[in-house]
Design an enzyme around this catalytic site. Structure first.
Site, PDB file in Angstrom:
ATOM      1  CG  HIS A 262      69.256  98.301 130.198  1.00 39.76           C
ATOM      2  ND1 HIS A 262      69.764  99.568 130.014  1.00 39.76           N
ATOM      3  CD2 HIS A 262      69.928  97.793 131.253  1.00 39.76           C
ATOM      4  CE1 HIS A 262      70.684  99.812 130.923  1.00 39.76           C
ATOM      5  NE2 HIS A 262      70.807  98.751 131.705  1.00 39.76           N
ATOM      6  CD  GLU A 263      69.021  94.677 133.226  1.00 35.58           C
ATOM      7  OE1 GLU A 263      70.118  94.123 133.397  1.00 35.58           O
ATOM      8  OE2 GLU A 263      68.774  95.836 133.658  1.00 35.58           O
ATOM      9  CD  GLU A 292      73.945 100.892 132.455  1.00 29.45           C
ATOM     10  OE1 GLU A 292      74.167  99.789 132.985  1.00 29.45           O
ATOM     11  OE2 GLU A 292      72.805 101.363 132.349  1.00 29.45           O
TER      12      GLU A 292
HETATM   13 MG    MG Z   1      72.303  98.521 133.380  1.00 29.92          MG
END
Ligand code: MG
Length: 498
Positions: A262-263, A292
């Site tokens: 994710h990061e 995001e």
């Molecule tokens: Mg995030």
């Protein structure tokens, strides 16, 4: 020539402001990753001073004069975008007294501290008066910007200036109509789904080696980036220096893997922004929903795909031969995609129930800011909504309304960007799949064409296009829930045989 000079002056000014902002975010990174606990007093004061200084530079008359001159000139498309973005920030900031900016920064820094203790001790009432102060300050802030519009909407536009809140509200409502049916079917499914592939004993040190290897394979540039540990994983930085963080649960290695991917998605976006436009809007990422979407595309559409586990499982087996001895890619795929309809914690939520956690926060945050709900009513309303949307009540406030840091930071209007990220990620999945054979690339660990696609379609544009236009250019459509809903139906339909 004259125009060129005025434009250059604007660029010089905005770079100064950005440099202060980046310095402030490195202090924030340090606060969360390195700083000894006792440093908080001084750090709050340093960061509040820098926020104030940034604000003062942004509201200088001279900046306004430059913008006015340039607004009347013939500019090319990129210059127009630069002026549009700075003009918006300038006009918004001019409405806020510097004193209020500093007050908010100081109040939120200490409120976060109280929030941490309150969550630890499961003591909402010790946090409530501080949250109340934050809400009052944020309401004041919204009123300075526009006293005639709904305060929550004004705050929402700090995080998402170019997607209408009505669009977002419509999407959340659609998810509320459609998702519970799917979640219920899953809960009642009799399919045998593997749940435990990632459970066991995984020392942090060894996990750290694995996640470093992982982001290296995905294409993280360690020349311009770092990965460290923090309580809450996050990403900060710019095209020259991007920091990602992760955390390790020694009983479940799946968590650090998904959160690191994710990061990585966030980090890749930062690192792919054009270097020549550092410190100017053409070198800034678009706001939170788009950011995001990058992290969720990597986490959910790559990291939770079956092809990814075909690719990555051998690496895991190499490091943890005992733990993964009898485990197949299909087992990993099923385990990483479990749906938990009784989980009270947003950050641990699966791809489906997640959005109900967001909807609840959107509604409650809005009522708190608009004065329709009192802070002391928060735990009660929270638990009622959890019961209505997810069918159970959290056992305490620490696992309920105290779980997130966002409101303590004053980030009202922020939460919905997470759901929007999922929606846009699913749109990207469909768009990229019509250009390249995604699964084949993932299975072979060939992530380069994927990175290239994202860079061409999204990253390299910085803030050249407004958000909806950027998404439309990249995926053919403005933000919509449709792609996410059909993706969810297909993927989870297969796993749970429904
Ligand atoms: Mg995030």
């Amino acid at each position: 020539m004259q125009q060129n000079k005025t434009y250059q002056k604007l660029i010089t000014k905005i770079k100064k402001i950005s440099n202060l902002g980046y310095a402030n975010s490195i202090l924030s990174w340090d606060q969360q990753v390195m700083m000894p606990e006792g440093g908080i007093e001084a750090r709050s004061s340093q960061r509040s001073f820098l926020s104030g200084l940034t604000h003062e530079l942004l509201i200088e008359d001279e900046l306004g004069e430059l913008l006015e001159k340039l607004n009347k000139k013939n500019l090319d498309e990129e210059e127009k975008a630069v002026v549009r973005e700075i003009d918006r920030d300038y006009k918004r900031a001019r409405k806020i007294p510097t004193e209020l900016t500093e007050k908010i920064s100081k109040q939120t820094s200490t409120t976060v501290d109280f929030w941490k203790k309150a969550r630890q001790n499961n003591n909402f009432s010790s946090f409530a008066p501080h949250l109340k102060k934050v809400i009052e300050l944020k309401r004041k802030y919204a009123n300075y910007i526009d006293p005639d519009r709904e305060s929550y909407k004004v705050l929402f536009e700090d995080y998402e200036p170019y997607i209408n809140m009505e669009t977002v509200e419509g999407i959340l409502k659609k998810l509320k109509r459609k998702l519970p049916k799917l979640i219920n079917k899953i809960a009642n499914s009799s399919a045998s789904v593997e749940e435990n592939s990632f459970k066991g004993n995984f020392p942090s040190k060894k996990q750290e080696e694995i996640v470093k290897k992982l982001v290296n394979k995905l294409g993280f540039d360690f020349q311009h980036g770092r990965i460290d540990t923090s309580t809450h994983p996050f990403t900060t930085g710019n095209q020259y220096d991007t920091r990602i963080t992760t955390r390790y649960n020694e009983k479940n290695i799946g968590e650090s893997i998904t959160s690191t991917i994710h990061e990585f998605g966030h980090g890749l976006y930062n690192l792919n922004l054009p270097k020549k436009h550092y410190g100017t809007p053409l070198g800034f990422s678009r706001e939170l929903s788009v950011h995001e979407s990058q992290s969720r595309f990597w986490e959910n559409h790559i990291g939770r795909s079956k092809s990814f586990w075909k690719f990555f499982l051998p690496t895991l087996k190499g490091r943890f031969p005992e733990q993964f001895k009898n485990i197949s890619p299909q087992d990993c795929f099923e385990s990483i995609n479990q749906v938990y309809d009784n989980n009270p914690i947003r950050v641990d939520a699966d791809e489906l129930t997640y959005h109900l956690h967001i909807l609840l926060r959107f509604e409650i945050g809005r009522d708190l800011i608009n004065g329709k709900m009192k802070v002391k009513e928060l735990p009660h309303v929270w638990n009622n909504k959890m019961e209505e949307y997810l069918g159970f009540r959290p056992e305490n406030d620490a696992k309920g309304c105290l779980q997130d840091i966002h409101w303590a930071w004053g980030n009202f209007g922020y939460f919905s960007t997470y759901s929007m990220g999922s929606m846009i990620a699913a749109q990207i999945h469909d768009a990229i799949s019509s250009d390249i054979s995604l699964d084949e690339k993932i299975e072979n660990g060939n992530f380069k064409p994927i990175r290239k696609w994202l860079k061409e379609k999204i990253h390299k544009h910085g803030q050249k296009y407004k958000t909806e236009e950027l998404i439309k250019r990249a995926t053919g459509e403005k933000p919509t829930a449709d792609h996410f809903l059909s993706y969810a139906k297909e993927k989870y339909g297969k796993i749970y045989e429904i």
